[in-house]
Design an enzyme around this catalytic site. Structure first.
Site, PDB file in Angstrom:
ATOM      1  N   HIS A 471       0.826  -1.210   0.000  1.00  0.00           N
ATOM      2  CA  HIS A 471       0.000   0.000   0.000  1.00  0.00           C
ATOM      3  C   HIS A 471       0.863   1.263   0.000  1.00  0.00           C
ATOM      4  O   HIS A 471       0.725   2.134  -0.859  1.00  0.00           O
ATOM      5  CB  HIS A 471      -0.931  -0.006   1.219  1.00  0.00           C
ATOM      6  CG  HIS A 471      -1.734   1.258   1.375  1.00  0.00           C
ATOM      7  ND1 HIS A 471      -3.028   1.360   0.922  1.00  0.00           N
ATOM      8  CD2 HIS A 471      -1.422   2.465   1.906  1.00  0.00           C
ATOM      9  CE1 HIS A 471      -3.476   2.596   1.164  1.00  0.00           C
ATOM     10  NE2 HIS A 471      -2.525   3.278   1.771  1.00  0.00           N
ATOM     11  N   GLU A 472       1.768   1.351   0.959  1.00  0.00           N
ATOM     12  CA  GLU A 472       2.603   2.548   1.067  1.00  0.00           C
ATOM     13  C   GLU A 472       3.499   2.703  -0.155  1.00  0.00           C
ATOM     14  O   GLU A 472       3.786   3.817  -0.592  1.00  0.00           O
ATOM     15  CB  GLU A 472       3.449   2.511   2.356  1.00  0.00           C
ATOM     16  CG  GLU A 472       2.631   2.552   3.644  1.00  0.00           C
ATOM     17  CD  GLU A 472       1.661   3.727   3.713  1.00  0.00           C
ATOM     18  OE1 GLU A 472       1.949   4.788   3.138  1.00  0.00           O
ATOM     19  OE2 GLU A 472       0.590   3.574   4.342  1.00  0.00           O
ATOM     20  N   HIS A 475       1.818   4.672  -2.797  1.00  0.00           N
ATOM     21  CA  HIS A 475       1.972   6.124  -2.625  1.00  0.00           C
ATOM     22  C   HIS A 475       3.359   6.554  -3.145  1.00  0.00           C
ATOM     23  O   HIS A 475       3.500   7.595  -3.785  1.00  0.00           O
ATOM     24  CB  HIS A 475       1.894   6.512  -1.141  1.00  0.00           C
ATOM     25  CG  HIS A 475       0.519   6.463  -0.552  1.00  0.00           C
ATOM     26  ND1 HIS A 475      -0.535   7.190  -1.054  1.00  0.00           N
ATOM     27  CD2 HIS A 475       0.026   5.799   0.530  1.00  0.00           C
ATOM     28  CE1 HIS A 475      -1.626   6.978  -0.300  1.00  0.00           C
ATOM     29  NE2 HIS A 475      -1.299   6.136   0.659  1.00  0.00           N
ATOM     30  N   HIS A 478       3.454   6.833  -6.821  1.00  0.00           N
ATOM     31  CA  HIS A 478       2.716   8.032  -7.230  1.00  0.00           C
ATOM     32  C   HIS A 478       3.661   9.242  -7.179  1.00  0.00           C
ATOM     33  O   HIS A 478       3.689  10.064  -8.097  1.00  0.00           O
ATOM     34  CB  HIS A 478       1.527   8.216  -6.278  1.00  0.00           C
ATOM     35  CG  HIS A 478       0.464   9.149  -6.767  1.00  0.00           C
ATOM     36  ND1 HIS A 478      -0.531   9.629  -5.950  1.00  0.00           N
ATOM     37  CD2 HIS A 478       0.228   9.707  -7.973  1.00  0.00           C
ATOM     38  CE1 HIS A 478      -1.326  10.424  -6.650  1.00  0.00           C
ATOM     39  NE2 HIS A 478      -0.890  10.489  -7.876  1.00  0.00           N
TER      40      HIS A 478
HETATM   41 ZN    ZN Z   1      -2.494   5.364   2.242  1.00  0.00          ZN
END
Ligand code: ZN
Length: 682
Positions: A471-472, A475, A478
């Site tokens: 998940h991290e 980011h 991104h």
């Molecule tokens: Zn998050």
């Protein structure tokens, strides 16, 4: 004390290290305060150079210098706020408290500057005549919207009133947070007899003994509370009375009377927010907040949450019946029983033992052969550790990321382990934000809180930790992949109700067969993880989702309800308001309490998610729809990855995110994939 030589302050000039990595080896505590002071002074001078101009506003004489301004402040602030989360000390606590009001006032000084606003507004009025490219045009639009919403168009008296609201609210929300922390500590549950902790593992029991010792309660056991209503021990404690004591303590936070009571603060904060919204021309605070989100209106939020609520409540009732059947007629299932009996049903129905998976999740392999490997397969990027580069803490490792043609992408800093000086949770932040205007490269960090193993032992991750890592890292990608012109649009600078979307999508690779097979290998025997494990996880994916979705939606709707009151409404009683708000949406099942009650709802009363707690499920609609797109188009492939990268990750905040989504998907997102994933099909 020696007068400091500003020339030796490493924040005052751009870094000369690769990728402009901050020169951590040269940064000392005494550099921060003077750099903040100098940075603010410099920023204000740069703004004044724009507003003092006599010539008519142009994009070149207004927007460009505005975007280029504040570099020193930016450099010191990013490094400092990274430190005040990941390497906290008395020094960071003190300086943070000192700087918070100064930085808030600095931001107000710029956003409420009439002369600056006049120049931006003039450009905005002539937008069609300026002949700007799409990104420059969007820059003017975003500045105009943000300044207007911040109150730049108000007259002087109104601005004075606004500053007062901002200041009062900042004091009250800080007090809410302080009370909550104090009450959470006070309400930790003291256990006299270890037999009452039956069901907990050895590690958990020794942690409670240690927590008691730290408070001078030698020989006893202390169950400290966590932020949400539920507690991780509730699924294994066999003693029903102890479970009830923990649940009661958790739910009474901030509403017991005395000095830590948050009820008056809830009423005052929501009243002031409503009044401030009216001053700014909005019916209520929710309308004010959503105006600058992809949702746009509280009605859009209400319609989405309202569609999910009855289905989630119905599914929770079905789950409740299952649990009650297991208990029989001995007693009625209560909120403190839910997790315990759910765990029993999970084991009976699906035979999932997540603890047995740990040996297959050795951290280094998960990183190299899982998280990195997936990015290589999907986006063609490669990772090389740069042991010659130093980050802000010995545990933080630096990796260079390159495209498959060898061109640079940026630096990725991974700080995996928990320590006393790190705040809880997991997060991503940027140390250097990409933009071509100032020719900035990109450096991003990921922080997790994985317990460090004893010396010489491998780090074995839990299922949830692996998921959090993916998940991290979403980011991080991104931030790394963004290729924008203007600093304002760098990487993850997107709407709050959009920012979780790329990270949620990246979670899909964790169990993707080709990726999983590459990293989930037993750390001792080298054997691959049994397929049966994965099958069970998949089979049980929608299990207990009625409960989980209901408790989340209850909090999200409660947050909306508090911020849909107008300045003319009077609310007298917090508990009554909460009960009515939950009953109105059918989420008032006592066995399924809201994830946060008002008096301990930090997200909404002190955490910056006011009228925004809906964001998580809002982003998940796009996430689930995107996972479907990948699957429909053959799943893991460079072609799919490149499309997602160029049309969504790469644009950062430089265009309307829903427009970007439409281009990527060929249509707007639909909600059905989310319903299916959460077992909420109508
Ligand atoms: Zn998050």
């Amino acid at each position: 004390m020696v007068e400091q030589n500003l020339e030796q302050n490493p924040f005052l000039a751009p870094s000369t290290l690769p990728y402009a990595l901050p020169p951590f080896a040269d940064i000392r505590d005494e550099h921060y305060r003077p750099a903040f002071e100098k940075g603010i002074e410099e920023h204000l001078a740069e703004i004044s150079n724009i507003t003092r101009r006599r010539d008519a506003p142009t994009f070149e004489n207004t927007m460009l210098p505005l975007e280029k301004s504040g570099q020193t402040l930016e450099r010191v602030a990013t490094v400092f706020f990274n430190k005040s989360s990941a390497d906290i000390s008395d020094f960071t606590n003190e300086l943070e408290e000192e700087m918070a009001p100064i930085l808030a006032a600095h931001s107000d000084a710029i956003r409420l500057d009439s002369a600056l606003y006049w120049r931006i507004k003039t450009l905005h009025d002539q937008l069609d005549q300026l002949g700007l490219d799409a990104e420059s045009r969007y820059l003017v639009e975003r500045y105009y919207t943000e300044f207007t919403l911040a109150g730049a168009a108000l007259d002087d008296d109104q601005k004075a009133a606004l500053r007062e609201y901002n200041q009062k609210l900042s004091t009250l929300t800080t007090r809410f947070e302080k009370n909550l922390l104090a009450d959470t500590n006070d309400l930790a549950v003291v256990i006299d007899d270890v037999a009452e902790l039956d069901g907990l593992g050895e590690g958990e029991i020794s942690a409670t003994a240690e927590a008691a010792r730290e408070r001078g309660l030698d020989g006893k056991y202390l169950v400290t509370l966590v932020l949400p209503t539920g507690h991780p021990y509730l699924d294994s404690l066999t003693n029903r009375d102890v479970r009830k004591r923990i649940m009661d303590a958790s739910r009474s936070r901030g509403s017991r009377g005395g000095e830590n009571d948050n009820r008056e603060l809830v009423l005052e904060i929501t009243r002031l927010r409503a009044e401030r919204a009216r001053l700014l021309g909005f019916e209520n605070h929710a309308a004010y907040v959503t105006a600058d989100e992809t949702a746009k209106t509280p009605a859009a939020v209400a319609s989405m949450l309202g569609r999910l609520a009855p289905i989630a409540a119905r599914n929770a009732r079905a789950e409740q019946a299952d649990l009650q059947a297991r208990i029989g007629d001995e007693f009625t299932l209560e909120s403190w029983d839910w997790a315990y009996y759910t765990e029993k049903v999970r084991q009976a129905k699906y035979d999932v033992d997540t603890a047995a998976m740990r040996p297959y999740f050795e951290a280094e392999r998960v990183m190299r052969d899982g998280v990195f490997f997936a990015a290589t397969r999907v986006y063609g990027v490669t990772f090389t550790e740069r042991t010659d580069l130093v980050a802000y803490h010995p545990d933080a490792r630096v990796f260079e990321v390159k495209n498959d043609d060898g061109s640079p992408v940026g630096l990725y800093v991974l700080d995996l382990y928990t320590r006393d000086s790190k705040r809880g949770g997991a997060w991503m932040n940027s140390l250097v934000s990409q933009n071509s205007l100032l020719d900035h490269p990109v450096v991003v960090t990921n922080n997790l809180n994985v317990p460090k193993p004893a010396a010489g032992m491998p780090t074995l991750l839990s299922y949830d930790e692996v998921n959090t890592f993916f998940h991290e890292f979403g980011h991080a990608l991104h931030g790394l992949f963004a290729r924008v012109t203007y600093p304002k649009f760098a990487g993850t600078n997107v709407y709050r109700d959009f920012v979780e979307f790329p990270s949620q999508v990246n979670e899909m690779w964790m169990l993707w067969p080709e990726i999983l097979a590459n990293y989930a290998v037993h750390f001792e025997t080298g054997e691959p993880m049994p397929q049966a494990f994965v099958d069970k996880i998949r089979a049980s994916s929608a299990f207990n989702e009625g409960f989980k979705t209901s408790e989340y939606l209850a909090a999200a709707l409660l947050d909306q309800a508090w911020h849909r009151i107008t300045a003319d409404d009077t609310v007298a009683d917090v508990a009554e308001f909460e009960a009515e708000a939950l009953a109105a949406v059918g989420l008032d099942n006592p066995a399924v309490p809201t994830r946060y009650s008002s008096t301990y709802f930090a997200h909404t009363f002190s955490g910056g998610y006011d009228a925004g707690y809906y964001s998580y499920i809002w982003s998940e609609v796009l996430d689930a729809d995107t996972v479907d797109w990948f699957t429909e188009n053959g799943g893991l492939s460079r072609a799919n990855g490149d499309r997602f990268r160029s049309l969504l990750l790469g644009v950062g905040g430089s265009k309307d995110p829903l427009e970007a989504y439409r281009e990527f998907r060929g249509r707007d997102a639909v909600i059905e994939p989310l319903l299916k994933r959460r077992g909420l099909a109508e």
